[in-house]
Design a protein around this motif. Structure first.
Motif, PDB file in Angstrom:
ATOM      1  N   ASP A  22       0.872  -1.187   0.086  1.00 53.04           N
ATOM      2  CA  ASP A  22       0.080  -0.028  -0.022  1.00 53.04           C
ATOM      3  C   ASP A  22       1.027   1.135   0.113  1.00 53.04           C
ATOM      4  N   LEU A  70      -3.474   5.013   0.460  1.00 52.12           N
ATOM      5  CA  LEU A  70      -4.033   4.778  -0.819  1.00 52.12           C
ATOM      6  C   LEU A  70      -5.129   4.145  -0.965  1.00 52.12           C
ATOM      7  N   ASN A  71      -5.263   2.929  -0.105  1.00 53.50           N
ATOM      8  CA  ASN A  71      -6.545   2.095  -0.232  1.00 53.50           C
ATOM      9  C   ASN A  71      -7.648   2.850   0.081  1.00 53.50           C
ATOM     10  N   SER A 130      -8.537   3.546  -3.806  1.00 54.84           N
ATOM     11  CA  SER A 130      -7.644   2.491  -4.643  1.00 54.84           C
ATOM     12  C   SER A 130      -8.423   1.785  -5.567  1.00 54.84           C
ATOM     13  N   ARG A 156     -11.715  10.256  -5.664  1.00 53.62           N
ATOM     14  CA  ARG A 156     -10.548  10.661  -6.311  1.00 53.62           C
ATOM     15  C   ARG A 156     -10.649  11.954  -7.482  1.00 53.62           C
TER      16      ARG A 156
END
Length: 290
Positions: free
Chosen positions: A114, A196-197, A200, A211
């Motif tokens: 990650d 990030l997860n 993601s 995002r």
């Protein structure tokens, strides 16, 4: 004679009942309840793996509970949970505490790569960030970096990367990574720090919406810009790449170790990949052409 037959029958039934009770108490990876403690930053991949396991083993019931990384580790030591998801590297004292209190060898089960990422609103003129900017910013009273709280995996990891203690860093706090993304435009000049997860999943509608609100800043290290993409994570090139792993206090092959094994096999690693993270265990796919 009748009394002797009755006595034999009673003994036979008693043996069957005792054996059944012993069988019910025996370790089982395919049935039972399990609670997994995870930091909010990698809740998404943990839930996806839990869902996959329950589909494969319908008699299992897995509950994913969000808890700050440090607090989840303490709960594991105190036997309040059987499994915790971690990202930070434990220091020698923490490893010693784990081995003494859990009475198991410290063997982290690594399952995904990650990243901790730095984000700004979509309309920000800022397009990248340097390691020096990160170091200097986290030493500044301006507190320009926003984390999701103390004891969080994101703060722990950044502090470790900079070879600092979390308490020595200066930062602002907004509870929850999703909250940071949605509220960041209200704080001009600030930089969000999330996992990030958090968003993601490539084709997940909620992830896409999140995002669209921000842009990820590439990190410049020694004159080279690195994005937290699959190549940079796989090669550990992105400076804030982190490896996620499971810790358990279960000494036998019960549901916790069954879940860990599943997560590290090909099925589990495919789920990790669908989450937009880098699988830690890469399985080669062979195709026979006729």
């Amino acid at each position: 004679m009748k009394n002797s037959v009755k006595l034999i029958m009673l003994l036979f039934i008693s043996i069957i009942v005792i054996n059944c009770k012993q069988e019910d108490k025996s370790p089982s990876y395919h049935k039972g309840d399990l609670t997994i403690l995870t930091d909010e930053s990698f809740k998404s991949v943990t839930e996806a793996l839990a869902e996959g396991y329950m589909i494969n083993y319908p008699e299992t019931k897995i509950k994913v509970v969000t808890k700050k990384e440090d607090l989840g580790f303490l709960d594991l030591l105190q036997d309040k949970a059987r499994i915790a998801v971690m990202s930070k590297e434990l220091n020698p004292e923490e490893i010693k505490a784990y081995e003494e209190q859990v009475d198991l060898k410290f063997l982290p089960a690594k399952f995904a790569a990650d990243a901790v990422i730095f984000i700004v609103p979509k309309n920000s003129p800022k397009n990248s960030i340097t390691m020096d900017e990160i170091k200097n910013g986290l030493a500044s009273e301006s507190k320009e970096f926003i984390f999701d709280g103390a004891n969080s995996s994101n703060l722990n990891f950044v502090a470790q990367k900079l070879k600092k203690e979390p308490k020595d860093l200066k930062f602002s706090v907004l509870p929850g990574s999703k909250n940071i993304i949605e509220e960041l435009n209200k704080f001009p000049g600030k930089i969000g720090v999330i996992g990030l997860n958090t968003f993601s999943r490539p084709y997940d509608k909620t992830s896409e919406q999140l995002r669209d609100l921000v842009k990820i800043l590439p990190v410049e290290n020694k004159g080279v810009l690195y994005n937290p993409d699959s190549f940079a994570l796989r090669e550990m090139k992105y400076p804030f790449t982190r490896v996620l792993y499971f810790l358990t206090n279960e000494g036998n092959f019960n549901i916790a170790n069954g879940f860990i094994r599943y997560s590290c096999t090909q099925l589990g690693q495919m789920i990790v990949q669908k989450e937009g993270l880098q699988p830690y265990n890469i399985y080669r796919r062979e195709v026979q052409m006729r």
